[in-house]
Design a protein around this motif. Structure first.
Motif, PDB file in Angstrom:
ATOM      1  N   LEU A  54      17.137  36.308  -6.171  1.00 15.09           N
ATOM      2  CA  LEU A  54      17.935  35.441  -5.309  1.00 15.09           C
ATOM      3  C   LEU A  54      19.246  35.082  -6.001  1.00 15.09           C
ATOM      4  CD1 LEU A  54      18.124  33.812  -2.671  1.00 15.09           C
ATOM      5  CD2 LEU A  54      17.051  31.927  -3.889  1.00 15.09           C
ATOM      6  N   CYS A  57      21.462  38.196  -5.972  1.00 18.85           N
ATOM      7  CA  CYS A  57      22.058  38.438  -4.658  1.00 18.85           C
ATOM      8  C   CYS A  57      23.165  37.429  -4.359  1.00 18.85           C
ATOM      9  CB  CYS A  57      20.986  38.386  -3.578  1.00 18.85           C
ATOM     10  SG  CYS A  57      19.837  39.775  -3.632  1.00 18.85           S
ATOM     11  N   TRP A  84      19.772  43.516   1.493  1.00 24.25           N
ATOM     12  CA  TRP A  84      19.481  42.415   2.405  1.00 24.25           C
ATOM     13  C   TRP A  84      17.987  42.143   2.507  1.00 24.25           C
ATOM     14  CZ3 TRP A  84      23.259  39.310   3.162  1.00 24.25           C
ATOM     15  CH2 TRP A  84      24.559  39.791   3.078  1.00 24.25           C
ATOM     16  N   ILE A  85      17.163  43.180   2.396  1.00 24.90           N
ATOM     17  CA  ILE A  85      15.712  42.977   2.378  1.00 24.90           C
ATOM     18  C   ILE A  85      15.308  42.216   1.125  1.00 24.90           C
ATOM     19  CG2 ILE A  85      13.496  44.176   2.144  1.00 24.90           C
ATOM     20  CD1 ILE A  85      14.622  46.295   4.069  1.00 24.90           C
ATOM     21  N   PHE A  87      17.214  40.235  -0.614  1.00 29.94           N
ATOM     22  CA  PHE A  87      17.756  38.881  -0.473  1.00 29.94           C
ATOM     23  C   PHE A  87      16.834  38.007   0.379  1.00 29.94           C
ATOM     24  CE2 PHE A  87      20.783  35.943   1.739  1.00 29.94           C
ATOM     25  CZ  PHE A  87      21.078  35.163   0.622  1.00 29.94           C
ATOM     26  N   ILE A  88      16.399  38.525   1.511  1.00 27.30           N
ATOM     27  CA  ILE A  88      15.510  37.762   2.394  1.00 27.30           C
ATOM     28  C   ILE A  88      14.152  37.543   1.735  1.00 27.30           C
ATOM     29  CG2 ILE A  88      14.246  37.874   4.592  1.00 27.30           C
ATOM     30  CD1 ILE A  88      16.793  39.303   5.702  1.00 27.30           C
ATOM     31  N   TRP A  89      13.602  38.580   1.108  1.00 21.67           N
ATOM     32  CA  TRP A  89      12.304  38.454   0.429  1.00 21.67           C
ATOM     33  C   TRP A  89      12.369  37.426  -0.691  1.00 21.67           C
ATOM     34  CZ3 TRP A  89      11.360  39.479  -4.722  1.00 21.67           C
ATOM     35  CH2 TRP A  89      10.044  39.336  -5.112  1.00 21.67           C
ATOM     36  N   SER A  90      13.422  37.463  -1.484  1.00 19.03           N
ATOM     37  CA  SER A  90      13.524  36.540  -2.612  1.00 19.03           C
ATOM     38  C   SER A  90      13.691  35.100  -2.134  1.00 19.03           C
ATOM     39  CB  SER A  90      14.669  36.947  -3.544  1.00 19.03           C
ATOM     40  OG  SER A  90      15.907  36.916  -2.874  1.00 19.03           O
ATOM     41  N   ALA A  91      14.475  34.891  -1.088  1.00 20.72           N
ATOM     42  CA  ALA A  91      14.618  33.538  -0.537  1.00 20.72           C
ATOM     43  C   ALA A  91      13.279  33.052   0.013  1.00 20.72           C
ATOM     44  CB  ALA A  91      15.687  33.521   0.556  1.00 20.72           C
ATOM     45  N   TYR A  92      12.535  33.926   0.663  1.00 15.38           N
ATOM     46  CA  TYR A  92      11.216  33.566   1.190  1.00 15.38           C
ATOM     47  C   TYR A  92      10.263  33.198   0.057  1.00 15.38           C
ATOM     48  CZ  TYR A  92       6.597  34.030   3.218  1.00 15.38           C
ATOM     49  OH  TYR A  92       5.304  33.797   3.591  1.00 15.38           O
ATOM     50  N   SER A  96       9.138  29.451   0.424  1.00 14.17           N
ATOM     51  CA  SER A  96       7.897  29.374   1.206  1.00 14.17           C
ATOM     52  C   SER A  96       6.853  28.421   0.628  1.00 14.17           C
ATOM     53  CB  SER A  96       7.295  30.768   1.384  1.00 14.17           C
ATOM     54  OG  SER A  96       6.804  31.264   0.169  1.00 14.17           O
TER      55      SER A  96
END
Length: 103
Positions: A54, A57, A84-85, A87-92, A96
């Protein structure tokens, strides 16, 4: 600048962000999770990698859009679906546990 040199610099940047992410996970994020009532047990490695990537990114986005430093490697990275995948995975993976209440 040669392509291999740019890839070597990217590799070093990733290693640096892994170290920084580990330190921030152990010193800062663990305290944040525990103060929110989330036990800092379980898949801590996933959170570590998530925070590291994260940060990587966000650094890439900052360098590309705020500093406006364009290079062919940064342009390829930003336009890549993999970026972008990740980035989204790391933020999740970092955020989460606040929703689920556990790591």
């Amino acid at each position: 600048m040669g392509v291999w040199k740019m890839y070597a610099i990217t590799f070093v940047e990733i290693i640096i962000f892994l170290v920084v992410g580990f330190l921030l996970t152990q010193k800062v994020l663990s305290n944040i999770y525990e103060s929110a009532g989330i036990a800092y047990l379980g898949n801590v490695g996933v959170v570590w990698f998530g925070l590291s990537f994260l940060l990587f990114c966000l650094y890439t986005l900052f360098r590309t859009y705020i500093l406006s430093k364009r290079s062919p490697l940064l342009n390829e990275r930003i336009t890549s679906i993999t970026f972008w995948i990740v980035f989204i995975w790391s933020a999740y993976s970092v955020f989460s546990p606040f929703v689920k209440g556990e790591i």
